[in-house]
Design a protein around this motif. Sequence first.
Motif, short mmCIF file in Angstrom:
data_model
loop_
_atom_site.label_atom_id
_atom_site.label_comp_id
_atom_site.label_asym_id
_atom_site.label_seq_id
_atom_site.Cartn_x
_atom_site.Cartn_y
_atom_site.Cartn_z
N TRP A 90 0.86 -1.19 0.00
CA TRP A 90 0.00 0.00 0.00
C TRP A 90 0.89 1.23 0.00
N THR A 91 0.48 2.26 -0.70
CA THR A 91 1.23 3.50 -0.79
C THR A 91 0.35 4.66 -0.33
N LYS A 92 0.97 5.64 0.30
CA LYS A 92 0.21 6.78 0.83
C LYS A 92 -0.64 7.44 -0.25
N ARG A 93 -1.72 8.06 0.17
CA ARG A 93 -2.59 8.79 -0.75
C ARG A 93 -1.86 10.04 -1.26
N ALA A 94 -2.23 10.45 -2.44
CA ALA A 94 -1.60 11.64 -3.04
C ALA A 94 -2.05 12.92 -2.34
N SER A 95 -3.23 12.89 -1.73
CA SER A 95 -3.72 14.09 -1.04
C SER A 95 -4.67 13.67 0.08
N GLY A 96 -4.86 14.58 1.00
CA GLY A 96 -5.80 14.35 2.09
C GLY A 96 -5.28 13.41 3.16
N GLU A 97 -6.25 12.77 3.87
CA GLU A 97 -5.89 11.83 4.92
C GLU A 97 -5.04 10.69 4.37
N MET A 98 -4.21 10.14 5.24
CA MET A 98 -3.30 9.04 4.87
C MET A 98 -2.34 9.47 3.76
N GLY A 99 -1.97 10.76 3.79
CA GLY A 99 -1.10 11.28 2.76
C GLY A 99 0.31 11.60 3.23
N ALA A 100 0.64 11.28 4.50
CA ALA A 100 1.98 11.59 5.01
C ALA A 100 2.25 10.76 6.27
N HIS A 101 3.51 10.68 6.62
CA HIS A 101 3.93 10.03 7.87
C HIS A 101 3.26 8.68 8.08
N ILE A 102 3.53 7.75 7.17
CA ILE A 102 3.00 6.40 7.31
C ILE A 102 3.90 5.65 8.29
N TRP A 103 3.36 5.39 9.47
CA TRP A 103 4.18 4.89 10.58
C TRP A 103 3.64 3.58 11.15
N ALA A 104 4.57 2.79 11.66
CA ALA A 104 4.31 1.67 12.58
C ALA A 104 3.20 0.73 12.14
N PRO A 105 3.29 0.14 10.95
CA PRO A 105 2.27 -0.83 10.54
C PRO A 105 2.36 -2.12 11.37
N GLU A 106 1.21 -2.72 11.62
CA GLU A 106 1.14 -4.04 12.26
C GLU A 106 0.24 -4.92 11.41
#
Length: 481
Positions: A90-106
């Motif tokens: 999965w890759t971050k969204r280009a804009s809006g929510e879930m668009g930066a600082h993708i951290w600590a997946p479980e």
Amino acid sequence: MRRLIARVVTAVLAALAVLTTGTPAHPAEPTSPAVTFTNPIAEQRADPHIYKHTDGYYYFTATVPAYDRIVMRRATTLQGLSTAAETTIWTKRASGEMGAHIWAPEIHFIDGKWYVYFAAGASNDIWKIRPYVLETSAANPLTGTWTEKGRIALPLDTFSLDATTFVHNGTRYLSWAQNDPAVGSGTNIYLARMSNPWTITGTPVRISTPTHAWETVGHRVNEGPAVIQRNGKVFMTFSASATDSNYCLGLLTASASADLMNPASWAKNGQPVFKSNDATGQYGPGHNSFTVSEDGRSDILVYHDRNYRDISGDPLNDPNRRTRYQKLYWNADGTPNFGIPVADGITPVRFSSYNFPDRFIRHWEFRAKLEPNVTNLADSQFRVVPGLAGSGTVSLESANYPGHYLRHKNFEVWVEKNDGSTTFRNDASFHQRAGLVDSADGVSFESYNFPGRYLRHYDYLLHVQPADTTTARADATFYAE
């Protein structure tokens, strides 16, 4: 006198066993035999999480330094994850929510589906960190199509991250870290029941707040909860302080019969249980998860750290947190013993006595001896490394004093620093043999420069002596744990 009686009883039992069966008495073998790894497992992978599935695979995910995607790999062995191919799921969204600082997946498998819990900011507000969930019904999550289940709705719409989930007494819980302005700066640990894998139900409770000095260096931080349930207790580790060399693990404990939603059920250790270690060159250990060995008999601590103390600039911009493993041990009172973050390379083991199964080889004031209940775990851990004398030998290097080895001196065994001399190399080298009284599972160590003499205990002190009696052979047999 008690030691003498114990030795006499052991000798009598051994003699009777030999007379009746032709073999020495055979105390119980360890329930949790040694497991070893070569660290680090994955460079530039922080906040590691591993899930052992019923399909025979371990699934591994972690934070990448770019904070822009979620990666995953799988292997049938824990060490195999170090070289397994990695897939971006999965890759971050280009804009809006879930668009930066993708951290600590479980990664978790719940009710027949895979779920990934992670934290993310917004493209237009990168510090608006909130917890989110992905779902796939694919058998192999590396090849599945992931559905965004969206943000986990929390009563407080504030900085929140590091969601984890676990089941206790049939109830699924979510635990996470969050800032509450009414409490103060920094993050606290919260707990709530769940109605499904992406929804909490009822009112969350705050079960930990950073108050100790070791929780408040750089920032006031309690984050990264991880749960392991053993011995009638629920243990929750968490990470504290800034993400530099001050980062460390704390521990909360609740009784398995307690109401976990009552904050009073949780007790916090007054000191960190896992922290930086100058001797081994490991700094900022934290944000851990737990898994089990391939045979299910050993608990494994999975965590990240760095191999240097000093960081230039913001630690969040330093990419070099590495995923590492080491075995988690358990004290006689049923509490976990994390020891120290061990040196890079092969991980150490402990050696328990064949005829005194509750006693381990350890050093005390650098004298090698046999003792039970060694709560200073690293005193009883040794790395089995290629022998200093070569010739197919091994040497036993102290875990908490790297460069120091078990060596005999006047046939007494000490832990001493390698002085580079031929005498030291020879004294600190052994031929690793099958156990003299348990060749299937035991191990014995024959002196390199005094063939026929073995590492053995006598009056609970270690010596290099001939193994020429039934008792001596039992004294010279150990189990790696």
